[in-house]
Each structure stands twice: as C-alpha cells, then as structure tokens.
Design a protein around this motif. Structure first.
Motif, mmCIF file in Angstrom:
data_model
loop_
_atom_site.group_PDB
_atom_site.id
_atom_site.type_symbol
_atom_site.label_atom_id
_atom_site.label_comp_id
_atom_site.label_asym_id
_atom_site.label_seq_id
_atom_site.Cartn_x
_atom_site.Cartn_y
_atom_site.Cartn_z
ATOM 1 N N LEU A 189 11.659 83.100 -14.490
ATOM 2 C CA LEU A 189 10.749 82.864 -13.371
ATOM 3 C C LEU A 189 11.451 82.967 -12.020
ATOM 4 N N ARG A 190 12.691 82.497 -11.950
ATOM 5 C CA ARG A 190 13.407 82.615 -10.677
ATOM 6 C C ARG A 190 13.653 84.085 -10.354
ATOM 7 N N GLY A 191 14.051 84.873 -11.347
ATOM 8 C CA GLY A 191 14.258 86.299 -11.129
ATOM 9 C C GLY A 191 12.979 86.984 -10.685
ATOM 10 N N ALA A 192 11.842 86.585 -11.267
ATOM 11 C CA ALA A 192 10.564 87.167 -10.869
ATOM 12 C C ALA A 192 10.241 86.819 -9.417
ATOM 13 N N TYR A 197 10.089 88.505 -3.633
ATOM 14 C CA TYR A 197 10.599 88.435 -2.259
ATOM 15 C C TYR A 197 11.011 89.809 -1.757
ATOM 16 N N PHE A 198 11.809 90.512 -2.544
ATOM 17 C CA PHE A 198 12.258 91.832 -2.097
ATOM 18 C C PHE A 198 11.104 92.827 -2.034
ATOM 19 N N HIS A 220 7.785 82.424 -1.752
ATOM 20 C CA HIS A 220 8.282 81.176 -1.154
ATOM 21 C C HIS A 220 7.806 79.964 -1.947
ATOM 22 N N GLN A 221 6.540 79.976 -2.351
ATOM 23 C CA GLN A 221 5.996 78.871 -3.131
ATOM 24 C C GLN A 221 6.739 78.716 -4.459
ATOM 25 N N GLN A 222 6.997 79.838 -5.121
ATOM 26 C CA GLN A 222 7.685 79.791 -6.410
ATOM 27 C C GLN A 222 9.117 79.283 -6.268
ATOM 28 N N LEU A 223 9.818 79.754 -5.244
ATOM 29 C CA LEU A 223 11.212 79.351 -5.070
ATOM 30 C C LEU A 223 11.323 77.903 -4.607
ATOM 31 N N THR A 224 10.381 77.454 -3.805
ATOM 32 C CA THR A 224 10.358 76.046 -3.403
ATOM 33 C C THR A 224 10.118 75.158 -4.613
ATOM 34 N N ALA A 225 9.201 75.583 -5.485
ATOM 35 C CA ALA A 225 8.917 74.814 -6.696
ATOM 36 C C ALA A 225 10.142 74.740 -7.605
#
Length: 326
Positions: A189-192, A197-198, A220-225
């Motif tokens: 999920l982090r890779g996704a 982002y890119f 941004h929402q995913q990475l913040t989570a």
C-alpha cells in the motif's frame, strides 16, 4: 568489521522507516544484536549514519575487494541508502550503490541488483549523468523480470517514470500506472501511494492540473494514514506547485510553507531545499518583498552545497544576479 557495520546500519535503517522495501533478510543477523536506536539515551539513527557515513563507505570499499563478502556488501549498500534519502551526499551515494550493485551481480541475486541499480539512477540523475542512469534502469528492469518479484518490478517502474519525467510525461505516467498496478497486486500500500504521488506530479507536468490535485490529495491521505510524514510532505509540495499552476497563489504558498517546515523537521534536507526554491519562485512572481524571498534561496543553497549538487551553482548565480539587480 563488515558484519558490525551491516548490523548497526540495518538497525538504523529500520529505526528510520520500518516498512520500506528491502531485499535483504537480516532477521538472523539482527536477532541477537542490541539495538542502540531503541534506547532512550541512544543515538538518533540519522545522526549516527551521518556521523559514521565515511566509515561505512570505507568498509564497503574494503569489503568489495573480498570475494567472500559479496552478499554483505550489497546488503550494507541497501541499508546505507536510507541516509541519502534524507541527506544527499551524491558522490558517496553513487559509489556505495555502484559497489552494492556489482556485488549483487556477483552474488547472483537479481532482485537485489534490480533494486540497487534502480536506486543508483537517482544520484546519477541528480549529477546530470542521464545516459548512465538510463543504462542502470535498463539493467534493473531486466533483473526485475528475472527475479519475478512484484514489488521490485513496481519499484523499477517508479524509478523509470522519474527518468521519463524529464522528457516524456506520457511515458512517465504509463510507468507510474504500471508501478501502481504492480504495488496494488502485491498488497504494497505504501508503494501504491508513492506511485500515485509521482503519477500526480506527471499529470501536473502534462497540464492536467485539476486531475493532478485529485491524485495528489488521495496520495497524501494514504501516506498520512500510514504515518509517513516525509513522503506526505513531499506530496504537499507537489500540491502547492499544482495550485500555483492554477493561479491559486495563496493555497500554493500555504502548502509549500507547510511542506518545507515538515521536511526540515524530518531532516529531509534535499526535499526541503526543493520546497524552499519553489516557495521563493512563487513569492517572487507574486511581487513579494525580495527580503522575504532571499532567505529561502540562501538556505536552499547551503543544503545543495553540502550535498555536492550541481543545483548549487545555478542557485548561487541566481542570488548573485539578484544582488546585482538589487
């Protein structure tokens, strides 16, 4: 000595970010090693890596000359790269990854070779060595196919997209979508989120600013989570730039200011410099007082000089020109 530095560097790497992609399985090595970075009175992992980075590079050089240490060399180079994600010592990063990639090739570990060669494209591109970066990415892609490792294949596609960002946004978006699909299929999920982002950055570069904002806000929402403030701040920087492209200056300044502040707190100095330059550009174009603009550029210059970036010379020339005009 190699095992000593491998263990400590790997522990520092994990203390900075546990869920990053790694090829090395160091569970057995680290099982009985005291972790100084979990001690409240112990060193901060990035501070330790920065203080020891010349020693670590020296160990890599010496170990690379020993045929029986190929495995340890690529494992150490992989762990060591966490420092350079935050502090761009470009020459040292390039050398460590070159040593690691060669060792992975000798050890016949194609997943590791793919990972290290794709990483190597970053310092090469920052140094303006684009053809060398392309060669490393081509080799990385071939190694990833041999390894048949979904997450490694996704990572190589992401780095390939970053190469194409310079000249071909459509091809870059294709690579990012491939990285997104592969990461999602692997449950990474982090890779996704990073691929999203890119992809948003590429959409913005291609002129589709509103779609870019939607993609970037989702990333941004995913990475913040996932409690990844460094990457989330990089996304905020991209959101600010997209707002600027839409003429939404106030939103652009707010996002870039917040991104620069977080990146400074995370000690991600290279990206902090990028945010500061982008912020200075917007302030300057919106007619702000030059005395409010110059400190951002001067701080960015110090960061680029410390990392040996070619951007330092361009920024120095810009400051000198503006001083003369002033």
């Amino acid at each position: 000595m190699t095992l000593h530095y491998l263990a400590l560097t790997a522990l520092a790497d994990r203390a900075v970010r546990l869920d990053r992609l790694r090829i090395a399985d160091l569970g057995q090595l680290l099982a009985d090693v005291p972790d100084p970075f979990t001690d409240p009175d112990g060193p901060a992992p990035l501070a330790w890596l920065e203080a020891e980075h010349r020693n670590i590079l020296g160990v890599l050089r010496a170990a690379a000359r020993e045929e029986e240490l190929h495995t340890e060399v690529w494992q150490l180079a992989e762990a060591f790269t966490v420092l350079f994600f935050h502090h761009r010592h470009l020459g040292d990063w390039r050398e460590s990854l070159q040593l690691g990639a060669a060792a992975a090739a000798e050890a016949l570990v194609p997943a590791a070779e793919a990972r290290l060669r794709s990483l190597l494209s970053r310092p090469l591109m920052d140094l303006g060595e684009y053809e060398a970066a392309r060669r490393e990415l081509d080799t990385a892609e071939a190694c990833a196919e041999v390894a048949d490792h979904l997450v490694v294949r996704a990572s190589v596609q992401e780095f390939s997209g970053r190469y194409w960002d310079r000249t071909d946004p459509a091809r870059a978006m294709e690579a990012y979508r491939s990285a997104l699909d592969l990461s999602t299929a692997a449950g990474e999920l982090r890779g996704a989120a990073i691929a999203s982002y890119f992809l948003g950055c590429a959409q913005d570069a291609a002129g589709d600013h509103r779609a870019a904002l939607d993609t970037l806000r989702d990333a941004h929402q995913q990475l913040t989570a996932r409690e990844d403030p460094r990457m989330a701040a990089r996304v905020r920087m991209a959101i600010g730039i997209a707002h600027d492209h839409l003429g939404e200056t106030r939103d652009a300044i707010a996002e870039l200011s917040a991104a620069a502040e977080t990146l400074q707190a995370e000690k991600a100095t290279h990206y902090e410099a990028q945010a500061l330059v982008a912020l200075a550009d917007i302030l300057e174009s919106s007619g702000s007082d030059p005395r409010d603009v110059r400190p951002h550029l001067e701080h960015a210059l110090k960061i680029y000089e410390a990392g040996g970036s070619p951007r330092a010379e361009l920024l120095r020339e810009r400051l000198e020109e503006e001083s003369g005009a002033g």
